[in-house]
Design a protein around this motif. Structure first.
Motif, PDB file in Angstrom:
ATOM      1  N   VAL A 187       0.850  -1.191   0.000  1.00  0.00           N
ATOM      2  CA  VAL A 187       0.000   0.000   0.000  1.00  0.00           C
ATOM      3  C   VAL A 187       0.889   1.245   0.000  1.00  0.00           C
ATOM      4  O   VAL A 187       1.827   1.346   0.803  1.00  0.00           O
ATOM      5  CB  VAL A 187      -0.920   0.006   1.239  1.00  0.00           C
ATOM      6  CG1 VAL A 187      -1.728   1.301   1.307  1.00  0.00           C
ATOM      7  CG2 VAL A 187      -1.848  -1.201   1.204  1.00  0.00           C
ATOM      8  N   ASP A 200      -4.657   6.438   6.673  1.00  0.00           N
ATOM      9  CA  ASP A 200      -6.117   6.374   6.559  1.00  0.00           C
ATOM     10  C   ASP A 200      -6.599   4.927   6.500  1.00  0.00           C
ATOM     11  O   ASP A 200      -7.629   4.586   7.103  1.00  0.00           O
ATOM     12  CB  ASP A 200      -6.583   7.128   5.310  1.00  0.00           C
ATOM     13  CG  ASP A 200      -6.482   8.636   5.467  1.00  0.00           C
ATOM     14  OD1 ASP A 200      -6.352   9.104   6.621  1.00  0.00           O
ATOM     15  OD2 ASP A 200      -6.520   9.341   4.445  1.00  0.00           O
ATOM     16  N   ARG A 201      -5.862   4.080   5.787  1.00  0.00           N
ATOM     17  CA  ARG A 201      -6.252   2.674   5.700  1.00  0.00           C
ATOM     18  C   ARG A 201      -6.160   2.005   7.070  1.00  0.00           C
ATOM     19  O   ARG A 201      -7.022   1.201   7.447  1.00  0.00           O
ATOM     20  CB  ARG A 201      -5.353   1.944   4.696  1.00  0.00           C
ATOM     21  CG  ARG A 201      -5.605   2.303   3.239  1.00  0.00           C
ATOM     22  CD  ARG A 201      -6.789   1.534   2.667  1.00  0.00           C
ATOM     23  NE  ARG A 201      -6.538   0.110   2.617  1.00  0.00           N
ATOM     24  CZ  ARG A 201      -5.875  -0.505   1.638  1.00  0.00           C
ATOM     25  NH1 ARG A 201      -5.374   0.204   0.621  1.00  0.00           N
ATOM     26  NH2 ARG A 201      -5.714  -1.805   1.656  1.00  0.00           N
ATOM     27  N   GLU A 254      -1.287   6.467   1.668  1.00  0.00           N
ATOM     28  CA  GLU A 254      -2.603   5.906   1.975  1.00  0.00           C
ATOM     29  C   GLU A 254      -2.635   5.126   3.283  1.00  0.00           C
ATOM     30  O   GLU A 254      -3.714   4.791   3.782  1.00  0.00           O
ATOM     31  CB  GLU A 254      -3.034   4.964   0.838  1.00  0.00           C
ATOM     32  CG  GLU A 254      -3.151   5.632  -0.520  1.00  0.00           C
ATOM     33  CD  GLU A 254      -3.504   4.631  -1.610  1.00  0.00           C
ATOM     34  OE1 GLU A 254      -3.955   3.515  -1.257  1.00  0.00           O
ATOM     35  OE2 GLU A 254      -3.311   4.949  -2.791  1.00  0.00           O
ATOM     36  N   ARG A 255      -1.463   4.833   3.847  1.00  0.00           N
ATOM     37  CA  ARG A 255      -1.408   3.877   4.957  1.00  0.00           C
ATOM     38  C   ARG A 255      -2.122   4.355   6.213  1.00  0.00           C
ATOM     39  O   ARG A 255      -2.818   3.578   6.868  1.00  0.00           O
ATOM     40  CB  ARG A 255       0.050   3.539   5.284  1.00  0.00           C
ATOM     41  CG  ARG A 255       0.740   2.715   4.221  1.00  0.00           C
ATOM     42  CD  ARG A 255       2.202   2.514   4.564  1.00  0.00           C
ATOM     43  NE  ARG A 255       2.979   2.204   3.371  1.00  0.00           N
ATOM     44  CZ  ARG A 255       4.284   2.383   3.270  1.00  0.00           C
ATOM     45  NH1 ARG A 255       4.969   2.882   4.289  1.00  0.00           N
ATOM     46  NH2 ARG A 255       4.910   2.078   2.151  1.00  0.00           N
TER      47      ARG A 255
END
Length: 250
Positions: free
Chosen positions: A102, A109-110, A106-107
């Protein structure tokens, strides 16, 4: 997922001990399979073979035609959370996302989404030692879900928890399993836990561990966990599993 002629023997010659098998089993995509049986029946041994964490003496394990590779097509949740204490809660989940490929942007929020999914929306910045054992196990589940593996293995992950926390996590796992559509294999010694979680229950005998019973659950996957435990169907299915475990251990 297909298991064919799976066996495990420890030692050689006159000291050899047949621990498991042969096991032949096909698990459908999205199925929640619970392995249950008395202590020493080979439940955890079978899970390790399925997850590619140990090698069988004979037989094969295939997941969609491929060998099992931890982190690639199999995620694992152990009895202990095994979190990294020098990382924050969110950092533990983000590390799994990193290895899953990923993008860095983005990490965070993921990771927050995954923690929210297991009922921990506000702990991402806390240290591991600042949260309870039950919360740590939820983080371990979120970390396992971070990798997009088609199969999730869980080896008695709630065994060391108090009864109330265990029930809450059982309900979380039921919901996550239904939402994610992943194939899940869950090990327990408890007929109660098997009944509330599984869409299918496989009971193992001992010395060596073999399939003694294969039971399809009659219970609704959409029912609330607390309400489900009060139904006559649940009580009856739990009794059926317990009887099968006793017969297999005899």
């Amino acid at each position: 997922m297909d298991l064919k002629g799976l066996t495990k023997t420890y030692g050689t010659g006159t000291t050899a001990v047949a621990a498991l098998g042969p096991i032949d089993l096909t698990v459908a995509p999205g199925e929640f399979l619970v392995l249950v049986g008395a202590s020493g029946c080979g439940k955890s041994t079978l899970l390790r073979l399925v997850g590619g964490l140990d090698s069988p003496t004979a037989g094969t394990v295939s997941i969609a035609g491929d060998a099992a590779v931890p982190g690639r097509n199999v995620g694992v949740v152990f009895q202990q959370p095994r979190l990294l204490p020098w990382r924050t809660v969110g950092g533990n989940v983000e590390l799994a996302l990193r290895y899953a490929g990923v993008p860095r942007a983005e990490r965070r929020d993921r990771a927050a989404d995954l923690l929210d999914r297991v009922g921990l929306p506000d702990v991402a910045r806390r240290r591991v030692w600042e949260i309870s054992g039950g919360q740590q196990q939820r983080v371990a589940i979120a970390r396992a879900l971070a990798a997009p593996t088609p199969v999730l293995l869980m080896d008695e992950p709630f065994a060391a928890l108090d009864a109330l926390t265990r029930e809450r996590l059982q309900d979380d796992v039921r919901q996550v399993g239904a939402e994610s559509g992943r194939t899940t294999v869950f090990v327990t010694h408890s007929p109660d836990e098997a009944a509330v979680l599984g869409t299918r229950i496989v009971v193992l005998s001992r010395h060596p561990g073999r399939i003694a019973a294969d039971l399809a659950s009659p219970l609704s996957r959409d029912a609330d966990g607390a309400e489900l435990r009060e139904t006559a169907d649940y009580v009856g299915f739990r009794a059926e599993i317990a009887a099968a475990v006793r017969a297999a251990a005899a």
